[in-house]
Design a protein around this motif. Structure first.
Motif, mmCIF file in Angstrom:
data_model
loop_
_atom_site.group_PDB
_atom_site.id
_atom_site.type_symbol
_atom_site.label_atom_id
_atom_site.label_comp_id
_atom_site.label_asym_id
_atom_site.label_seq_id
_atom_site.Cartn_x
_atom_site.Cartn_y
_atom_site.Cartn_z
ATOM 1 N N UNK A 155 0.000 -0.675 0.203
ATOM 2 C CA UNK A 155 -0.274 -0.132 -0.160
ATOM 3 C C UNK A 155 0.929 1.161 0.311
ATOM 4 N N UNK A 156 2.537 0.882 0.300
ATOM 5 C CA UNK A 156 2.873 2.658 0.971
ATOM 6 C C UNK A 156 3.332 2.576 -0.895
ATOM 7 N N UNK A 157 3.926 0.982 -1.690
ATOM 8 C CA UNK A 157 4.161 1.827 -3.136
ATOM 9 C C UNK A 157 3.162 2.271 -3.574
ATOM 10 N N UNK A 158 2.111 1.532 -3.971
ATOM 11 C CA UNK A 158 0.632 2.120 -4.002
ATOM 12 C C UNK A 158 0.444 3.831 -3.889
ATOM 13 N N UNK A 159 0.566 4.111 -2.149
ATOM 14 C CA UNK A 159 0.554 5.557 -2.437
ATOM 15 C C UNK A 159 1.550 6.338 -2.778
ATOM 16 N N UNK B 81 -2.733 10.187 0.911
ATOM 17 C CA UNK B 81 -2.009 10.208 2.553
ATOM 18 C C UNK B 81 -3.767 8.942 2.871
ATOM 19 N N UNK B 82 -4.427 9.270 2.064
ATOM 20 C CA UNK B 82 -5.839 7.985 2.821
ATOM 21 C C UNK B 82 -4.858 6.574 2.215
ATOM 22 N N UNK B 83 -4.603 6.439 1.456
ATOM 23 C CA UNK B 83 -3.827 4.622 1.480
ATOM 24 C C UNK B 83 -3.119 4.440 1.692
ATOM 25 N N UNK B 84 -2.061 5.190 2.203
ATOM 26 C CA UNK B 84 -0.778 5.178 3.388
ATOM 27 C C UNK B 84 -1.607 4.995 4.839
ATOM 28 N N UNK B 85 -2.888 5.930 4.854
ATOM 29 C CA UNK B 85 -2.741 5.523 6.078
ATOM 30 C C UNK B 85 -3.792 4.793 6.438
ATOM 31 N N UNK B 86 -4.659 4.126 5.055
ATOM 32 C CA UNK B 86 -5.810 2.927 5.118
ATOM 33 C C UNK B 86 -4.260 1.719 5.095
ATOM 34 N N UNK B 87 -2.990 1.848 4.887
ATOM 35 C CA UNK B 87 -2.528 1.156 4.654
ATOM 36 C C UNK B 87 -2.051 0.734 6.475
ATOM 37 N N UNK B 88 -1.133 1.828 6.917
ATOM 38 C CA UNK B 88 -0.644 2.091 8.631
ATOM 39 C C UNK B 88 -2.007 1.144 9.063
ATOM 40 N N UNK B 89 -3.167 1.899 9.551
ATOM 41 C CA UNK B 89 -4.039 1.007 10.385
ATOM 42 C C UNK B 89 -4.730 0.018 10.009
#
Length: 140
Positions: A88-92, A102-110
């Protein structure tokens, strides 16, 4: 083995702290609509790196002979977290819109933190409790 266990057990606090810090920075970046760069990417990368180190230490524990039934679920959840976060970080990073990135990375972290917490709970430990010791039946 005891040093490896203590390192693995203690590192979880840094992983969780990096995850919480990443969430705060990613929320601020999302709300402000900033580009996905600087602190956002840095904390996401730090979280991912610490997570990967944690998984390597855990695999080291398994290779040294620590094994009991509950570890299968723990190991599966941790490996899933270690795959999900960098994906998800790479996708972000590929998103042209900072807010979406930021939304994609946030979803990944959560989601990754939820997997981590689930993995910790699956072996009967508390995410923020004492690190404990492996039971006598699993020590060598």
């Amino acid at each position: 083995m005891n040093i490896l266990f203590q390192a693995h057990s203690g590192l979880r606090y840094l992983v969780l702290l990096a995850g919480v810090a990443a969430i705060v920075v990613l929320i601020m970046g999302y709300v402000r609509g900033r580009a996905y760069a600087g602190p956002s990417r840095g904390l996401t990368a730090a979280f991912t790196g610490l997570l990967h180190l944690q998984v390597l230490l855990g695999i080291g524990l398994v290779l040294t002979g620590i094994w009991y039934g509950a570890l299968m679920g723990h190991l599966a959840m941790m490996i899933a977290a270690a795959i999900l976060m960098p994906a998800l970080s790479a996708y972000a990073k590929k998103q042209p819109d900072g807010k979406k990135a930021h939304g994609v990375a946030l979803a990944g972290v959560v989601l990754t933190l939820l997997l981590i917490i689930g993995g910790i709970v699956s072996i009967g430990r508390s995410p923020l409790g004492t690190s404990g010791r492996p039971s006598a039946s699993v020590e060598r």
